[in-house]
Design a protein around this motif. Structure first.
Motif, mmCIF file in Angstrom:
data_model
loop_
_atom_site.group_PDB
_atom_site.id
_atom_site.type_symbol
_atom_site.label_atom_id
_atom_site.label_comp_id
_atom_site.label_asym_id
_atom_site.label_seq_id
_atom_site.Cartn_x
_atom_site.Cartn_y
_atom_site.Cartn_z
ATOM 1 N N VAL A 1 37.614 42.856 55.716
ATOM 2 C CA VAL A 1 38.651 43.297 54.786
ATOM 3 C C VAL A 1 38.460 42.530 53.485
ATOM 4 C CG1 VAL A 1 41.114 43.497 54.295
ATOM 5 C CG2 VAL A 1 40.283 43.800 56.646
ATOM 6 N N LEU A 2 38.186 43.269 52.412
ATOM 7 C CA LEU A 2 37.976 42.652 51.100
ATOM 8 C C LEU A 2 39.240 42.716 50.263
ATOM 9 C CD1 LEU A 2 34.497 44.144 50.075
ATOM 10 C CD2 LEU A 2 34.980 42.165 51.524
ATOM 11 N N PHE A 3 39.381 41.735 49.382
ATOM 12 C CA PHE A 3 40.430 41.754 48.366
ATOM 13 C C PHE A 3 39.901 42.511 47.158
ATOM 14 C CE2 PHE A 3 42.562 39.395 44.765
ATOM 15 C CZ PHE A 3 43.797 40.011 44.934
ATOM 16 N N ARG A 4 40.616 43.539 46.701
ATOM 17 C CA ARG A 4 40.081 44.403 45.653
ATOM 18 C C ARG A 4 40.399 43.899 44.243
ATOM 19 N NH1 ARG A 4 41.188 50.621 46.513
ATOM 20 N NH2 ARG A 4 39.629 50.639 44.845
ATOM 21 N N ARG A 5 41.661 43.553 43.978
ATOM 22 C CA ARG A 5 42.029 43.164 42.611
ATOM 23 C C ARG A 5 43.336 42.385 42.626
ATOM 24 N NH1 ARG A 5 42.370 48.671 43.047
ATOM 25 N NH2 ARG A 5 44.483 49.520 43.266
ATOM 26 N N ASP B 1 33.444 27.054 72.362
ATOM 27 C CA ASP B 1 34.714 26.397 72.047
ATOM 28 C C ASP B 1 35.673 27.416 71.436
ATOM 29 O OD1 ASP B 1 34.037 23.871 72.900
ATOM 30 O OD2 ASP B 1 33.625 23.073 70.888
ATOM 31 N N LEU B 2 36.940 27.323 71.788
ATOM 32 C CA LEU B 2 37.991 28.100 71.135
ATOM 33 C C LEU B 2 38.614 27.230 70.058
ATOM 34 C CD1 LEU B 2 39.553 29.738 74.305
ATOM 35 C CD2 LEU B 2 38.201 30.894 72.545
ATOM 36 N N VAL B 3 38.762 27.774 68.854
ATOM 37 C CA VAL B 3 39.216 26.991 67.711
ATOM 38 C C VAL B 3 40.256 27.781 66.919
ATOM 39 C CG1 VAL B 3 37.049 25.715 67.511
ATOM 40 C CG2 VAL B 3 37.325 27.870 66.266
ATOM 41 N N TYR B 4 40.996 27.067 66.056
ATOM 42 C CA TYR B 4 41.896 27.734 65.120
ATOM 43 C C TYR B 4 41.902 26.993 63.795
ATOM 44 C CZ TYR B 4 45.505 24.271 66.551
ATOM 45 O OH TYR B 4 46.206 23.118 66.825
ATOM 46 N N GLY B 5 42.047 27.780 62.732
ATOM 47 C CA GLY B 5 42.015 27.247 61.377
ATOM 48 C C GLY B 5 41.774 28.387 60.407
ATOM 49 N N ILE B 6 41.373 28.059 59.175
ATOM 50 C CA ILE B 6 41.133 29.088 58.161
ATOM 51 C C ILE B 6 39.802 29.785 58.433
ATOM 52 C CG2 ILE B 6 40.707 29.524 55.725
ATOM 53 C CD1 ILE B 6 43.579 28.943 56.260
ATOM 54 N N THR B 7 39.862 31.111 58.480
ATOM 55 C CA THR B 7 38.677 31.921 58.707
ATOM 56 C C THR B 7 38.753 33.159 57.824
ATOM 57 O OG1 THR B 7 37.286 32.917 60.427
ATOM 58 C CG2 THR B 7 39.661 33.225 60.643
ATOM 59 N N GLY B 8 37.782 34.058 57.949
ATOM 60 C CA GLY B 8 37.782 35.279 57.156
ATOM 61 C C GLY B 8 38.431 36.427 57.890
ATOM 62 N N TRP B 9 38.914 37.411 57.130
ATOM 63 C CA TRP B 9 39.420 38.649 57.728
ATOM 64 C C TRP B 9 38.206 39.540 58.004
ATOM 65 C CZ3 TRP B 9 44.665 41.145 56.189
ATOM 66 C CH2 TRP B 9 45.705 40.246 56.490
ATOM 67 N N GLU B 10 37.520 39.227 59.086
ATOM 68 C CA GLU B 10 36.302 39.913 59.467
ATOM 69 C C GLU B 10 36.026 39.597 60.930
ATOM 70 O OE1 GLU B 10 33.201 38.304 56.978
ATOM 71 O OE2 GLU B 10 33.847 36.239 57.327
#
Length: 340
Positions: free
Chosen positions: A12-16, A99-108
């Motif tokens: 999912v890209l940010f357009r504008r 490993d299972l992890v959580y944190g900041i990632t991409g919408w992909e």
């Protein structure tokens, strides 16, 4: 050496940049390619994303504004947010494959994480994975730190929580009950029975919020946990008791407008000697280990329940995010990318 496997990677890209309320048109689905191998010496981690979090703060990253605590999204780039992921490959000694992890990632579907400082391993295995985006994640810690540290609650105090069925508000109200407080939340009519609040109301059914609060708090409010802003904050100010506290967590009603509403009743801070304080959960990271153990135990003991709204598939993410700003979700909004 065997060549790295290449797979299709939905994104999912940010357009504008935008000035008004977010819309699905501000985001774009596309399919790219991802190599399932990390470059040696990079210190990076490659993950397969399982669950993504939709959070109101992300609206602030859709502005062309660099004066905030977190930079804006960049047009044409993948949107970022909190996620739960599984490590596919690693060049970092702190993380291993599977490993299972959580944190900041991409919408992909797959993300190469270069900055792993904020990435945490999931050590508690008896809690649903998606809860690491809510109960045991940033929203849960926001509720924990904001209520305990900023609000400084005392047994018997009168607590009002706005956006009380959201990711943060639902936990603030339950923490207040565990502290022996009287709690009213503004949200849907079913909130009271689901979360154990003393009272609840739907703000959409109240033409006069000041009168609504006087109905539920005839003697006034000691603590207001603020998630909404605008008319709700103005009404709460009129109903604060002397030496009350207002913890300002968010202004979700103002996130989608280019000209935010002014607040008319700030003079009540003086006459009622009210303390109003904004905060970020990152101010209190030294408390995170204590939060994690306590909240997990509350959940195991049935002292806290957690409500989620799960959208299935990455393609549902834009609609799920936009729905945050019209109250379409009930509970923490999560997008499930994969359960494997």
């Amino acid at each position: 050496m065997e060549s790295a496997k290449t797979v299709r990677n939905k994104q999912v890209l940010f357009r504008r940049f935008l000035t008004g309320a977010p819309t699905e048109e501000n985001m774009q689905l596309r399919t790219a390619e991802a190599e399932l191998r990390v470059q040696a010496g990079s210190g990076a981690v490659l993950v397969k994303n399982l669950f993504l979090s939709c959070d109101p703060y992300m609206r602030g990253r859709m502005r062309d504004y660099y004066g905030s605590y977190i930079p804006p999204f960049q047009p044409g780039k993948v949107i970022e947010g909190f996620g739960v992921s599984k490590v596919i490959d690693s060049d970092n000694p702190n993380f291993s494959v599977d490993d299972l992890v959580y944190g900041i990632t991409g919408w992909e579907e797959y993300t190469l994480i270069l900055k792993v400082e904020g990435l945490r391993k999931i050590e508690i295995s008896d809690i649903p994975l998606s809860y690491y985006l809510g109960l045991l994640g940033m929203p849960g810690f926001t509720a924990y730190a904001g209520f305990n540290e900023v609000c400084s609650p005392k047994k018997g105090e009168l607590v009002f929580v706005s956006a009380a069925s959201g990711a943060v508000g639902q936990l603030v109200g339950q923490l207040a009950k565990l502290n022996g407080c009287f709690v009213v939340g503004s949200s849907g009519s079913n909130l009271k029975s689901k979360l154990g609040f003393d009272e609840a109301f739907n703000y959409k059914d109240e033409p006069d919020l000041d009168l609504a609060l006087k109905r539920y708090f005839p003697s006034g409010i000691d603590i207001y946990f603020e998630n909404v802003g605008g008319r709700m904050l103005d009404a709460a100010l009129l109903n604060m008791r002397p030496h009350g506290r207002i913890a300002v967590c968010g202004f979700v009603s103002q996130n989608g407008v280019s000209d935010p509403e002014g607040i008319r009743n700030l003079s009540r801070l003086i006459s009622m000697r009210v303390r109003m304080q904004g905060f970020l959960q990152s101010d209190y990271l030294h408390l995170f280990p204590d939060f994690l153990s306590k909240m997990a135990e509350y959940y195991r003991q049935g002292k806290i329940v957690y409500i989620e709204d799960i959208a299935e598939g990455l393609e549902s993410a834009p609609k799920a995010f936009v729905g945050l700003f019209s109250g379409r979700n009930t509970g923490k909004q999560v997008v499930c990318i994969s359960r494997d």
